[in-house]
Design an enzyme around this catalytic site. Structure first.
Site, short mmCIF file in Angstrom:
data_model
loop_
_atom_site.label_atom_id
_atom_site.label_comp_id
_atom_site.label_asym_id
_atom_site.label_seq_id
_atom_site.Cartn_x
_atom_site.Cartn_y
_atom_site.Cartn_z
N ASP A 167 3.77 -4.62 2.19
CA ASP A 167 2.50 -4.21 2.80
C ASP A 167 2.49 -2.75 3.28
OD1 ASP A 167 0.00 -4.25 3.89
OD2 ASP A 167 0.36 -5.83 5.35
N HIS A 192 -1.92 -12.48 4.04
CA HIS A 192 -1.76 -12.78 5.48
C HIS A 192 -2.15 -14.22 5.82
CE1 HIS A 192 -0.89 -8.59 5.98
NE2 HIS A 192 -2.12 -8.21 5.70
N ARG A 236 -4.35 1.77 12.71
CA ARG A 236 -5.22 2.12 11.58
C ARG A 236 -5.70 3.57 11.69
NH1 ARG A 236 -10.72 -1.01 9.72
NH2 ARG A 236 -11.55 0.27 11.40
N HIS A 282 0.89 -1.16 0.00
CA HIS A 282 0.00 0.00 0.00
C HIS A 282 0.93 1.21 0.00
CE1 HIS A 282 -3.14 -2.82 1.07
NE2 HIS A 282 -2.49 -3.17 2.15
ZN LIG Z 1 -2.46 -4.99 3.14
#
Ligand SMILES: [Zn+2]
Length: 454
Positions: A321, A270, A83, A59
């Protein structure tokens, strides 16, 4: 500087290491491979040469928050508190900033020895949550950044419509990620148009997760994907498993394997929390497990049983990631060390008699190629895409021990990287590193002001 012929003291070919290997390059492709031959006068000389690696999961915008999400908050820090910081960056970033951050990231990836990235891209809408006039605006910036860095790109536009299982409405912090199916179809068409006109770009489809996509939407996305790769986040967090059980009585991987046509085109990102039956199901389906060892460690996700997967004939790739750090070696080291810590043993992933570095490198390369649907090997007709190491500072290391020193030690990093015949890295530095880093610094100053993080 690119050369039309390269002579390596040792090269990792499909069937193992060979000495004195001469490659002839023609139009970005390896047109000839000879082992056991002397160098010609015009050859560029390199020491060790290995094929390059795919990075199946990134990302890009999260590269901006590296180092800015490690301060402990009140109570227990979890994925969900991380997050919150990630959403502040996601809500701030404009298209120019997206391109600047992605270009810096992709330059770092190439310097690390990655030749292709699977960009799981979900930052689609404008800051107010409305689509850009061109729905592909942010995707175009990803494509431009990959072009600047010279890295191959498998663009994986992500479909994201809900905040949790059962089709719950998205929350305001997710407004830039949201599409309906008609909007996504338009976005996907624009991505496919770009792939048709940009060298090295291909497209897949990424249902974000079972949290963000209903079963009906998943069916529609699978149909849109056709024969392209399908990537999905699954079973990363224990809370996600608990929420899924509450929603349908099944665990995330259990549900996915029972309700979606999972096959060798799928990459299950994952898959951290799985049962033995779910692991068998993944192997039987032929899917790749998309491990992201550094991010999984950073977020405290858990440890995936990688040795069990290999023993059962399964396949994994590695992805960076969240891009908190960017390295082939770092990901493979974290993967092996997490297994060793969990099992209190050494050399867990390697087969008996094999070097850990060699097995980790070869298996992750195999998985990355399957997940991103590409192929690079040191053979005639293959893309001239490879990584070189200079062992001058460690002349006692060679072949597998050199891979082990790269992955587990600090003395080595890639010296040269060629992608499709273009030398993108020389003496450890990307050819575009300077101006890309300068633009990134300016962008970070803006972003820190806009997010209020400094
Ligand atoms: Zn991810």
């Amino acid at each position: 500087m690119s050369s039309n012929s390269i002579h390596a003291r040792a090269a990792l070919l499909d069937d193992g290491w060979a000495e004195n290997v001469r490659l002839v390059l023609d139009g970005g492709v390896i047109s000839g491979v000879e082992a056991g031959v002397e160098a010609h006068a015009e050859d560029e000389r390199v020491d060790h040469l290995v094929p390059a690696m795919g990075n199946h999961h990134s990302h890009a915008f999260q590269r901006a928050m590296s180092g800015l999400a490690e301060k402990r908050g009140q109570g227990t820090d979890t994925f969900w508190t991380w997050r919150d910081v990630m959403y502040r960056f996601a809500l701030a970033m404009n298209p120019d900033q997206m391109e600047a951050v992605a270009a810096q990231l992709y330059v770092e990836m190439v310097e690390a020895g990655f030749c292709r990235v699977g960009e799981f891209h979900y930052l689609h809408n404008d800051r107010d949550g409305l689509p850009y006039a061109n729905r592909g605006e942010m995707s175009e910036r990803i494509v431009a950044a990959a072009g600047e860095a010279g890295i191959g790109l498998t663009l994986l536009p992500a479909f994201y419509a809900h905040s949790n299982f059962g089709g719950l409405a998205p929350n305001d912090g997710q407004r830039r990620f949201i599409n309906d199916l008609a909007g996504f179809e338009d976005l996907l068409a624009r991505c496919r148009d770009m792939a048709a006109t940009h060298h090295g770009v291909s497209v897949g489809v990424a249902p974000h997760s079972l949290r963000a996509v209903t079963p009906q939407e998943l069916d529609a996305l699978v149909a849109m994907a056709g024969d392209d790769p399908i990537h999905i986040h699954v079973a990363e967090q224990e809370k996600e498993v608990a929420d899924c059980l509450e929603w349908c009585g099944q665990r995330p991987l259990e549900w996915l394997l029972a309700h979606a046509p999972v096959n060798e085109r799928w990459c299950l990102i994952h898959s951290t929390h799985l049962t033995g039956d779910e692991l068998d199901g993944i192997v039987h389906a032929g899917a790749t497990v998309g491990l992201c060892p550094v991010t999984e460690g950073n977020l405290g996700d858990g440890v995936f049983p990688a040795a069990d997967l290999l023993r059962n004939g399964g396949r994994f790739g590695i992805g960076t990631d969240s891009n908190v750090s960017v390295g082939v070696a770092g990901e493979l080291r974290q993967l092996e060390y997490s297994q060793r810590l969990a099992q209190r043993q050494r050399s867990v992933v390697a087969r008996q008699g094999w070097s850990s570095g060699r097995v980790l490198f070869s298996e992750a390369r195999r998985g990355g190629q399957a997940a991103l649907n590409f192929s690079v090997d040191i053979e005639q007709g293959a893309p001239a895409t490879f990584v070189t190491f200079d062992s001058a500072s460690v002349p006692w290391l060679s072949r597998d021990s050199l891979l082990d020193a790269w992955i587990f030690g600090d003395a080595l990093r890639p010296d040269g990287v060629w992608i499709d015949g273009r030398q993108m890295v020389a003496e450890g530095r990307h050819v575009a590193a300077g101006p890309v880093a300068e633009r990134f610094r300016r962008t970070m100053t803006e972003l820190l002001r806009e997010t209020g993080l400094q």
